[in-house]
Design a protein around this motif. Structure first.
Motif, PDB file in Angstrom:
ATOM      1  N   LYS A 129      13.362  -2.250  -0.700  1.00  0.00           N
ATOM      2  CA  LYS A 129      14.397  -1.889   0.271  1.00  0.00           C
ATOM      3  C   LYS A 129      15.496  -2.958   0.335  1.00  0.00           C
ATOM      4  O   LYS A 129      16.676  -2.652   0.484  1.00  0.00           O
ATOM      5  CB  LYS A 129      13.765  -1.700   1.670  1.00  0.00           C
ATOM      6  CG  LYS A 129      12.848  -0.483   1.752  1.00  0.00           C
ATOM      7  CD  LYS A 129      12.270  -0.329   3.138  1.00  0.00           C
ATOM      8  CE  LYS A 129      13.298   0.244   4.097  1.00  0.00           C
ATOM      9  NZ  LYS A 129      13.712   1.611   3.789  1.00  0.00           N
ATOM     10  N   LYS A 143      27.850   4.009   4.871  1.00  0.00           N
ATOM     11  CA  LYS A 143      27.567   4.069   3.452  1.00  0.00           C
ATOM     12  C   LYS A 143      27.889   2.714   2.806  1.00  0.00           C
ATOM     13  O   LYS A 143      28.959   2.146   3.025  1.00  0.00           O
ATOM     14  CB  LYS A 143      28.410   5.151   2.786  1.00  0.00           C
ATOM     15  CG  LYS A 143      28.103   6.576   3.256  1.00  0.00           C
ATOM     16  CD  LYS A 143      26.762   7.046   2.746  1.00  0.00           C
ATOM     17  CE  LYS A 143      26.528   8.526   3.089  1.00  0.00           C
ATOM     18  NZ  LYS A 143      25.207   8.987   2.603  1.00  0.00           N
ATOM     19  N   SER A 153      24.096   1.579  -6.812  1.00  0.00           N
ATOM     20  CA  SER A 153      23.659   2.823  -6.173  1.00  0.00           C
ATOM     21  C   SER A 153      24.155   2.845  -4.741  1.00  0.00           C
ATOM     22  O   SER A 153      24.392   1.794  -4.140  1.00  0.00           O
ATOM     23  CB  SER A 153      22.138   2.952  -6.206  1.00  0.00           C
ATOM     24  OG  SER A 153      21.532   1.862  -5.517  1.00  0.00           O
ATOM     25  N   GLN A 155      23.675   3.956  -0.696  1.00  0.00           N
ATOM     26  CA  GLN A 155      22.659   4.238   0.312  1.00  0.00           C
ATOM     27  C   GLN A 155      23.236   3.968   1.683  1.00  0.00           C
ATOM     28  O   GLN A 155      24.361   3.492   1.810  1.00  0.00           O
ATOM     29  CB  GLN A 155      21.432   3.357   0.079  1.00  0.00           C
ATOM     30  CG  GLN A 155      21.711   1.865   0.274  1.00  0.00           C
ATOM     31  CD  GLN A 155      20.508   0.996   0.029  1.00  0.00           C
ATOM     32  OE1 GLN A 155      19.804   1.154  -0.966  1.00  0.00           O
ATOM     33  NE2 GLN A 155      20.245   0.090   0.958  1.00  0.00           N
ATOM     34  N   SER A 159      18.984   1.311   5.389  1.00  0.00           N
ATOM     35  CA  SER A 159      17.919   1.164   4.398  1.00  0.00           C
ATOM     36  C   SER A 159      17.545  -0.300   4.190  1.00  0.00           C
ATOM     37  O   SER A 159      16.422  -0.607   3.770  1.00  0.00           O
ATOM     38  CB  SER A 159      18.348   1.784   3.068  1.00  0.00           C
ATOM     39  OG  SER A 159      18.604   3.159   3.213  1.00  0.00           O
TER      40      SER A 159
END
Length: 679
Positions: A129, A143, A153, A155, A159
């Motif tokens: 994580k 975001k 990436s 996420q 997270s």
């Protein structure tokens, strides 16, 4: 070659005036903004006063600075940040796991492989994580980009984990797995876990900067021949922005189309016209300033100083233009010359500044009104209280005039930020107080004399006046009486009373060299003239004016005061010795008994000549009465007029009558006379 040199020498003053005229014009034009001038004046909230306006070419509608700033701020706030994962942190934690595991759980009863494997799996989950290095001001649903090596990436920010929040994430699972030792296991995680995720500031800022650079400064466009606004239509916010866009586009296009030389020529013509008006005014109404190149240079220097200072402030931030204390200009000119020249110079300077400042009409109106108030309120600059009062009145006028413009344009005072210039007016008022040190500096640089210096010279304890009182006490007492009479007369006709008083105090300093040759200093009954011929006696008397000039220069008395020493007898005759010489020599040349002059060339020097003659001659009155004194004053001043002593003094018959009236009253007071009642 010799003729050319002589011509140049005789024309030198004229050539110098032409040179400073051209130099001042060129310097001012050089400081002007390098762009054309839009021919329409408009303000938001006011009707369009010109004919219907159509677009002369295609142009984009510029966004306001506020809109652009808001758009850029939105881009910054909504930008997706990049977080970089440090892969070596996980390897370092794995290497320390066994050591920390044994150290923390050495006294525990469970040390099986399943427990160890479970803890290792949890660490893998945590680092998958990612653990943040600090707290960031992002919402959970924000975001973000997660960057591992070259892989990126997307996420949600939630997270990621934080070290301080590990207990909330792990405690429930640990209580189930290790019901008795969950605290030790939790402590183990705190010992092992280190942050491995941090914000990549450089990459994030690079992405934001790239996005900001793509922000357009326009929002749509206007096609050629499209009607922009109709005559009488109100200039609302949208119309104002379109007109502003046209103005900026027009000015930039105008400057870039090989018309630079014509624009500069136009500016030069306008400035030259303004400067010509100033020169003509000075030549017609202040010829003594025009003929003196130093004084003329001083006036132009102060104008250039104000233009330069305003230009620098406008280039730095046009909103600060009202901080520049323009009212210093009329104050300085008035201190050295007079109010009329100060106001005219101020108006010409403000008109020229209209080419530099934004909202030129508003600026010129405010500054001209402030200049008028300055001239009307500061009557005696050497009195500090007067300057403070004047500054307060100037600031109040600024407040009222600017508030009036704001009410006209905005229809209210709700927009407090727009009233910020009112604070600048207060700063401008305080800046105006620098006028006193400026005056002192200009006196030293240009050799001029202000009323402030005159106040210092009027101190009877000054070195020269003390020497006069010691060596020629009668002359000193005479000078005091003349000063009082002349000052009262100058006040009556609106002349410079302080200058007249100082001139009166110093007009007879030449008598220091031969004090006993003047009757007011003869206390023992001995008259040195008894041993001299009338011509020699006249030469001694006449020379006191020449000696006075030498003494005054030795003590650094300003030329403005020395003028009174030169002119206080004009070209009059030492009449007593002339008549005495005529008795023995009927063919005597009267020029041998005349003062060399010049005759008085100002109201102030004329007043001193009258006061000096009247006060000195009044000592010959044996039994003065009111009627005798009145006739006596009339006779002396009329004689001076008949001799042409006041032809160059710019003084009227009415003013001379007023001066006579004051002198009669002062002499009656000196001799303590009462009104004569009929028997």
């Amino acid at each position: 070659m010799s003729d050319l040199r002589n011509t140049f020498y005789h024309k030198q003053p004229v050539l110098y005036k032409f040179f400073i005229f051209v130099l001042a014009t060129v310097l001012m034009v050089y400081m002007f903004p390098k762009k054309g001038k839009f021919k329409y004046q408009f303000s938001e909230g006011k009707p369009w006063q010109y004919e219907n306006l159509y677009a002369p070419f295609d142009f984009g509608i510029l966004k306001s600075q506020e809109d652009i700033a808001k758009e850029k701020e939105d881009l910054r706030v909504n930008a997706t940040p990049y977080f970089e994962v440090n892969e070596t942190t996980k390897k370092e934690v794995d290497g320390k796991l066994e050591t920390v595991y044994v150290s923390v759980l050495k006294d525990s009863t469970f040390k099986n492989k399943d427990d160890y494997k479970y803890i290792k799996q949890k660490l893998n989950w945590i680092y998958k994580k990612g653990v943040l290095d600090k707290k960031y001001p992002y919402t959970n649903d924000k975001k973000v980009y997660k960057k591992i090596g070259n892989t990126v990436s997307q996420q949600k920010f939630e997270s990621f984990l934080e070290v301080n929040s590990l207990s909330n994430v792990l405690k429930k699972d640990l209580e189930v797995r290790f019901p008795e030792n969950n605290d030790k296991i939790l402590f183990l995680f705190y010992e092992l876990v280190k942050p491995n995720v941090k914000l990549d500031k450089s990459l994030t800022e690079e992405i934001i900067a790239e996005a900001i650079s793509k922000v357009l400064e326009t929002r749509g466009s206007v096609g050629e021949d499209t009607r922009i606004i109709a005559k009488g239509e109100m200039v609302d916010a949208d119309k104002f922005q379109i007109l502003k866009s046209l103005q900026l586009q027009y000015e930039s296009e105008l400057w870039s189309k090989s018309k630079k030389n014509w624009i500069v020529f136009g500016y030069t013509l306008l400035v030259a016209l303004a400067m010509m008006m100033l020169f003509l005014f000075i030549k017609k109404y202040r010829n003594e300033v025009y003929e003196n190149n130093t004084k003329l240079t001083f006036v132009l220097f102060n104008m250039l100083l104000m233009v330069l200072l305003t230009n620098l402030v406008v280039k730095f931030n046009p909103g600060y233009v009202y901080v520049v204390p323009i009212c210093i200009l009329p104050l300085i000119i008035k201190a050295f010359f007079d109010a009329r020249l100060g106001l005219f110079t101020h108006v010409i300077t403000v008109l020229i500044l209209g080419f530099i400042v934004p909202n030129s009409f508003e600026y010129m109106f405010l500054q001209i009104i402030a200049g008028i108030v300055t001239i009307l309120t500061v009557s005696e600059l050497y009195k500090r209280a007067n300057l403070f009062i004047s500054v307060g009145q100037i600031t109040l006028v600024y407040f009222l005039a600017f508030l009036a413009f704001h009410l006209i344009q905005q229809g209210g005072v709700e927009d407090i930020e727009e009233l910020q210039p009112l604070l600048f007016f207060i700063l401008c008022g305080f800046a105006t107080l620098i006028v006193h040190p400026l005056i002192y500096g200009f006196e030293k640089i240009f050799g001029l004399v202000s009323d402030v210096s005159l106040l210092e010279l009027s101190d009877t304890n000054s070195k020269l006046l003390k020497e006069l009182s010691n060596k020629a006490p009668g002359t000193f007492h005479h000078s005091l009486n003349v000063a009082n009479i002349a000052e009262a007369a100058a006040n009556e006709i609106g002349a410079n009373a302080m200058l007249v008083r100082v001139g009166a105090l110093y007009h007879d300093v030449g008598k220091i060299k031969n004090p006993t040759f003047f009757i007011e200093n003869q206390v023992n009954g001995i008259n040195p003239h008894d041993n001299l011929s009338p011509k020699e006696s006249a030469r001694v008397i006449v020379n006191h004016a020449i000696n006075g000039i030498e003494v005054a220069k030795k003590y650094n008395i300003p030329d403005r005061v020395i003028d009174f020493i030169r002119t206080h007898h004009g070209t009059s005759t030492v009449y007593y010795f002339y008549k005495k010489e005529q008795e023995s020599n009927p063919d005597v040349d009267i020029k041998d008994f005349q003062y060399p002059g010049p005759v008085p060339f100002s109201k102030e020097t004329a007043v001193l000549m009258m006061a000096d003659s009247v006060e000195a001659a009044s000592k010959s009155l044996q039994q003065p009465t009111s009627s005798l004194i009145d006739n006596f004053v009339e006779k002396i001043i009329d004689k001076q007029m008949s001799e042409g002593q006041f032809l160059n003094a710019d003084i009227t018959f009415k003013e001379i009558q007023q001066i006579k009236k004051v002198m009669k009253r002062k002499l009656n007071n000196i001799y303590h006379l009462r009104v004569e009642y009929p028997e």
